[in-house]
Design a protein around this motif. Structure first.
Motif, short mmCIF file in Angstrom:
data_model
loop_
_atom_site.label_atom_id
_atom_site.label_comp_id
_atom_site.label_asym_id
_atom_site.label_seq_id
_atom_site.Cartn_x
_atom_site.Cartn_y
_atom_site.Cartn_z
N ARG A 164 -1.85 -6.12 -2.14
CA ARG A 164 -0.48 -6.11 -2.67
C ARG A 164 -0.36 -5.38 -4.00
O ARG A 164 0.65 -5.46 -4.66
CB ARG A 164 0.01 -7.55 -2.84
N ARG A 165 -1.37 -4.66 -4.40
CA ARG A 165 -1.32 -3.98 -5.71
C ARG A 165 -0.22 -2.93 -5.76
O ARG A 165 0.41 -2.75 -6.78
CB ARG A 165 -2.67 -3.38 -6.02
N THR A 166 -0.01 -2.22 -4.69
CA THR A 166 1.08 -1.25 -4.61
C THR A 166 2.04 -1.76 -3.55
O THR A 166 1.69 -1.84 -2.38
CB THR A 166 0.55 0.15 -4.21
N THR A 167 3.24 -2.13 -3.98
CA THR A 167 4.21 -2.71 -3.07
C THR A 167 5.57 -2.04 -3.26
O THR A 167 6.02 -1.89 -4.39
CB THR A 167 4.36 -4.23 -3.30
N THR A 168 6.20 -1.66 -2.17
CA THR A 168 7.57 -1.16 -2.19
C THR A 168 8.44 -2.25 -1.59
O THR A 168 8.15 -2.77 -0.51
CB THR A 168 7.70 0.13 -1.35
N GLY A 185 0.84 -1.19 0.00
CA GLY A 185 0.00 0.00 0.00
C GLY A 185 0.87 1.24 0.00
O GLY A 185 2.09 1.17 -0.16
N PRO A 186 0.26 2.39 0.20
CA PRO A 186 1.03 3.64 0.20
C PRO A 186 2.07 3.63 1.32
O PRO A 186 1.81 3.16 2.43
CB PRO A 186 -0.02 4.71 0.46
N ARG A 187 3.26 4.15 1.04
CA ARG A 187 4.34 4.14 2.03
C ARG A 187 3.98 4.93 3.28
O ARG A 187 4.42 4.60 4.38
CB ARG A 187 5.62 4.69 1.42
#
Length: 132
Positions: A116-120, A24-26
């Motif tokens: 998990r769509r946005t993962t760093t 998600g968002p950081r």
């Protein structure tokens, strides 16, 4: 989530080569995970909130998804600090006391695909990594 003892443990895990994943968002993640890869398995810690964390050991296979395990040899669910301490206390694979069971993981082992769509990802620069 900022707990002094927990923050120190997580910093030590990063220094010891655990990979970091932010889902998600950081600035407002859904979950944070750290992973330690051994030769045959991985130890995975998933932090959702200060009072909601899961750790598990899962086999490393070419087609395995570390965040949707189909089998685990050990799992633990409690507060973030106690879960970190539990995974750090696990015996190294192949040594006495190391978990060897083949278990079906409970639902809290992993991170749902939708989260998990946005993962760093922060990999440890001195380690080689297999795909997750």
């Amino acid at each position: 989530m900022s707990v002094p003892g927990l923050d120190a443990l997580l910093q030590q895990m990063r220094r010891d080569g655990w990979e970091s994943y932010v889902f998600g968002p950081r600035d407002a993640p859904h979950a944070v995970s750290v992973v330690h890869r051994w030769t045959t398995c991985a130890d995975v810690l998933v932090l959702r909130a200060e009072d909601d964390a899961t750790a598990y050991r899962t086999p490393l296979r070419p087609d395995a998804d570390l965040f949707a395990p189909t089998t685990v040899s050990w799992h633990y669910h409690a507060t973030a600090e106690w879960t970190v301490r539990a995974v750090l206390d696990l015996a190294e694979p192949g040594t006495p006391g190391s978990p060897m069971a083949v278990l079906t993981p409970p639902p809290d082992c992993g991170v749902p695909a939708g989260l998990r769509r946005t993962t760093t990802i922060r990999l440890h620069p001195r380690r080689t990594h297999a795909a997750t």
